[in-house]
Enzyme design. Structure first.
Site, PDB file in Angstrom:
ATOM      1  N   HIS A   1     -28.511  -7.243  15.133  1.00  0.00           N
ATOM      2  CA  HIS A   1     -29.669  -6.369  14.937  1.00  0.00           C
ATOM      3  C   HIS A   1     -30.867  -7.260  14.851  1.00  0.00           C
ATOM      4  CE1 HIS A   1     -32.158  -2.863  14.032  1.00  0.00           C
ATOM      5  NE2 HIS A   1     -32.716  -3.624  13.029  1.00  0.00           N
TER       6      HIS A   1
ATOM      7  N   GLY B   1     -37.435   2.445  53.008  1.00  0.00           N
ATOM      8  CA  GLY B   1     -36.082   2.413  52.343  1.00  0.00           C
ATOM      9  C   GLY B   1     -36.293   2.278  50.850  1.00  0.00           C
TER      10      GLY B   1
HETATM   11  P1  NAD Z   1     -29.826  -0.228  50.678  1.00  0.00           P
HETATM   12  O1  NAD Z   1     -28.786   0.004  51.511  1.00  0.00           O
HETATM   13  O2  NAD Z   1     -29.688  -0.602  49.138  1.00  0.00           O
HETATM   14  O3  NAD Z   1     -31.029   0.512  50.864  1.00  0.00           O
HETATM   15  C1  NAD Z   1     -31.407   0.902  52.293  1.00  0.00           C
HETATM   16  C2  NAD Z   1     -32.161   2.325  51.821  1.00  0.00           C
HETATM   17  O4  NAD Z   1     -32.983   2.594  53.062  1.00  0.00           O
HETATM   18  C3  NAD Z   1     -31.110   3.507  51.570  1.00  0.00           C
HETATM   19  O5  NAD Z   1     -31.539   4.182  50.594  1.00  0.00           O
HETATM   20  C4  NAD Z   1     -31.101   4.361  52.979  1.00  0.00           C
HETATM   21  O6  NAD Z   1     -30.903   5.677  52.676  1.00  0.00           O
HETATM   22  C5  NAD Z   1     -32.691   4.102  53.323  1.00  0.00           C
HETATM   23  N1  NAD Z   1     -32.923   4.153  54.909  1.00  0.00           N
HETATM   24  C6  NAD Z   1     -32.048   3.727  55.727  1.00  0.00           C
HETATM   25  N2  NAD Z   1     -32.911   4.030  57.221  1.00  0.00           N
HETATM   26  C7  NAD Z   1     -34.096   4.541  56.984  1.00  0.00           C
HETATM   27  C8  NAD Z   1     -35.071   5.222  57.454  1.00  0.00           C
HETATM   28  N3  NAD Z   1     -35.251   4.862  58.802  1.00  0.00           N
HETATM   29  N4  NAD Z   1     -36.126   5.357  56.892  1.00  0.00           N
HETATM   30  C9  NAD Z   1     -36.365   5.689  55.678  1.00  0.00           C
HETATM   31  N5  NAD Z   1     -35.142   5.176  54.548  1.00  0.00           N
HETATM   32  C10 NAD Z   1     -34.273   4.740  55.337  1.00  0.00           C
HETATM   33  O7  NAD Z   1     -30.268  -1.775  51.520  1.00  0.00           O
HETATM   34  P2  NAD Z   1     -31.362  -2.901  51.042  1.00  0.00           P
HETATM   35  O8  NAD Z   1     -32.195  -2.255  49.927  1.00  0.00           O
HETATM   36  O9  NAD Z   1     -32.099  -3.083  52.389  1.00  0.00           O
HETATM   37  O10 NAD Z   1     -30.414  -3.950  50.484  1.00  0.00           O
HETATM   38  C11 NAD Z   1     -29.542  -4.600  51.175  1.00  0.00           C
HETATM   39  C12 NAD Z   1     -28.443  -5.254  50.517  1.00  0.00           C
HETATM   40  O11 NAD Z   1     -28.978  -6.236  49.528  1.00  0.00           O
HETATM   41  C13 NAD Z   1     -27.794  -4.181  49.272  1.00  0.00           C
HETATM   42  O12 NAD Z   1     -26.878  -3.420  49.711  1.00  0.00           O
HETATM   43  C14 NAD Z   1     -27.645  -5.017  48.197  1.00  0.00           C
HETATM   44  O13 NAD Z   1     -26.300  -4.969  48.078  1.00  0.00           O
HETATM   45  C15 NAD Z   1     -28.384  -6.222  48.297  1.00  0.00           C
HETATM   46  N6  NAD Z   1     -29.440  -6.505  47.229  1.00  0.00           N
HETATM   47  C16 NAD Z   1     -28.775  -6.581  46.115  1.00  0.00           C
HETATM   48  C17 NAD Z   1     -29.953  -6.631  44.967  1.00  0.00           C
HETATM   49  C18 NAD Z   1     -29.543  -6.571  43.529  1.00  0.00           C
HETATM   50  O14 NAD Z   1     -28.553  -7.147  43.506  1.00  0.00           O
HETATM   51  N7  NAD Z   1     -30.411  -6.572  42.441  1.00  0.00           N
HETATM   52  C19 NAD Z   1     -31.253  -6.692  45.442  1.00  0.00           C
HETATM   53  C20 NAD Z   1     -31.557  -6.411  46.785  1.00  0.00           C
HETATM   54  C21 NAD Z   1     -30.783  -6.402  47.618  1.00  0.00           C
END
Ligand code: NAD
Length: 472
Positions: free
Chosen positions: A447, A190
């Site tokens: 700045h 992911g």
């Molecule tokens: P995400 O939805 O951001 O990313 C998950 C990723 O996994 C996607 O890009 C997807 O295409 C990929 N994916 C899904 N199934 C897969 C597979 N079988 N093989 C390979 N890739 C696959 O979800 P996340 O990173 O788990 O985060 C969850 C939530 O937590 C996010 O939606 C976010 O809102 C929140 N979060 C926010 C922050 C922040 O604000 N900085 C940080 C971490 C998490």
């Protein structure tokens, strides 16, 4: 009604103690409501996933990684800093637990001072204005009859059937934040927010990292430039990124994947599954409210966040990004609406921020979003490399970009670079206030700071830039 089921009357019931629930409780108390907040973990649950297993511990780990990696970088630039000390994750975990414990206690204190009654128990609706609170399997349920209720039960990591979590080799994001020893080689499945943030941090701490992402680019929900900049940064850290690649399984020594160049095995000591989060809505007794969640488990709500006349839902259980600041903003709306005030949730300035290297942050709408709703929009950007302050940070990757309508009113912004997570709020304020590019160009920015880039990008849009050549 059976004897023992005599309900206790509650004015405002809040279910869940995360940034949706505890903010809703404080906001409702400030509006004069008598609030009971229930959380399955009682006071220990206050702060929710954000404080306990998400935003806060992950940023602590990212900060540690930045210091470790930064000292190596500064040693390279001539600073007299020790660069080769091994990372002591055990000490870090002790510090992190104290940090999390302190914030958890802080939330409890805030709730107590607001007069909110915090109780332990798992809540399920049994009627449209009532539900049962079960503290533990040995105690009988308490029945609570509410005048109003705000549901904020949050979300949990999604697992993959091909990679069942065991807490040792196959980890979720919560397990990673509790690591007491650095894995030598790790695969992150992911390439979204969590995958990118944890992959970057582990690489900076010294692990060999591979990221596997099913979509054709990292951070697929953000603007294209964000994923491209993050890929480049990861590449410089030595992280192997496989996009358009899916996972086939794990044999205990290697992760099998299938991508554009066929099938491959990636030998790693541990695998982190970070493929998104799923809402905690399946066991709330929502049928007693006449509510059926979407197939994803999310609850459809309007701008007033109401599910029924008496019940609102906020946070990760409603559509939109699973972000703490979105949950808290919705919490204020729900508390106001259920207390008879006019209020509406406007999601336009929910900034999305990724603590990657470079950091990326976006707010408002993009040119493509604007075109979709028939608005003609333009963008103008200023490169981080032209910022003197960025040079002193030794970080010159990225850019600052405004999106505006034909009249020069700000609609959105994308910031890639050091401190983007802090800079983005000026852009959100500009959007919220309907600022014109001239407002930003005419605001004297100090700045040398990274914030000057916002002013400079506005001047690029107005065709009178100072620190980059004007377009002919
Ligand atoms: P995400 O939805 O951001 O990313 C998950 C990723 O996994 C996607 O890009 C997807 O295409 C990929 N994916 C899904 N199934 C897969 C597979 N079988 N093989 C390979 N890739 C696959 O979800 P996340 O990173 O788990 O985060 C969850 C939530 O937590 C996010 O939606 C976010 O809102 C929140 N979060 C926010 C922050 C922040 O604000 N900085 C940080 C971490 C998490």
């Amino acid at each position: 009604m059976v004897v023992g089921e005599m309900p206790e009357g509650v004015d405002m019931l809040v279910v869940g103690g995360g940034p949706g629930g505890y903010v809703a409780a404080i906001a409702a108390a400030q509006l004069g409501r008598k609030v009971v907040l229930v959380d399955a973990d009682g006071p220990d649950g206050l702060g929710g996933a954000c404080v306990r297993v998400g935003c806060i511990p992950s940023k602590a780990m990212i900060e540690l990684a930045d210091r470790v990696h930064g000292s190596k970088e500064w040693a390279r630039r001539g600073a007299p800093v020790a660069a080769n000390e091994p990372v002591d994750l055990e000490s870090f975990q002790e510090w992190k637990s104290a940090l999390v414990g302190g914030l958890n206690l802080g939330v409890h204190t805030l709730l107590r001072r607001a007069g909110v009654d915090v109780r332990r128990g798992y809540f399920r609706f049994t009627r449209t204005d009532q539900g049962a609170l079960v503290a533990d399997e040995h105690s009988p349920p308490t029945h609570l009859q509410f005048a109003s209720c705000i549901v904020a039960t949050g979300s949990r990591p999604i697992g993959l059937a091909t990679l069942p979590r065991d807490g040792h080799r196959i980890l979720d994001s919560t397990d990673v934040l509790d690591l007491a020893e650095l894995p030598a080689a790790v695969a992150v499945v992911g390439g979204g927010y969590i995958g990118v943030e944890l992959g970057t941090a582990l690489a900076k701490l010294g692990s060999t990292v591979t990221i596997v992402e099913a979509e054709e680019r990292l951070l697929p929900t953000m603007e294209h430039a964000a994923g491209a900049a993050v890929s480049k940064g990861l590449n410089q850290l030595g992280v192997d990124v496989h996009t358009s690649t899916t996972v086939l399984g794990d044999d205990g020594a290697a992760l099998s994947v299938s991508g554009p160049s066929g099938e491959a095995k990636i030998e790693v000591g541990c695998i982190i599954v970070a493929v998104g989060r799923t809402p905690n809505t399946e066991d709330l007794g929502l049928d007693a409210l006449g509510i059926t969640p979407q197939p994803s488990g999310l609850l459809e709500v309007g701008p007033d966040r109401l599910l029924t006349r008496k019940v609102a839902a906020v946070g990760d259980i409603t559509p939109g990004p699973a972000l703490a600041h979105k949950a808290s903003a919705e919490a204020h709306v729900a508390a106001e609406i259920l207390s008879g005030h006019r209020s509406t949730f406007n999601p336009v300035t929910i900034a999305t921020v990724v603590f990657s290297d470079p950091e990326v942050a976006q707010t408002g709408i993009s040119v493509a979003d604007a075109r979709e709703v028939g608005v003609s929009a333009h963008k103008a950007s200023f490169p981080v490399a032209a910022s003197g302050r960025a040079r002193t940070l030794g970080a010159d990757a990225g850019m600052c970009e405004w999106t505006t309508n034909e009249e020069g009113i700000v609609l959105g912004a994308l910031i890639i670079g050091a401190h983007a997570s802090e800079l983005i709020s000026e852009a959100s304020l500009a959007i919220e206030m309907g600022a014109h590019l001239e407002d930003i160009a005419g605001t004297i920015h100090p700045h040398p700071t990274m914030s000057e880039m916002l002013q400079e990008a506005a001047m690029v849009a107005l065709k009178r830039p100072v620190h980059v050549p004007a377009a002919r």
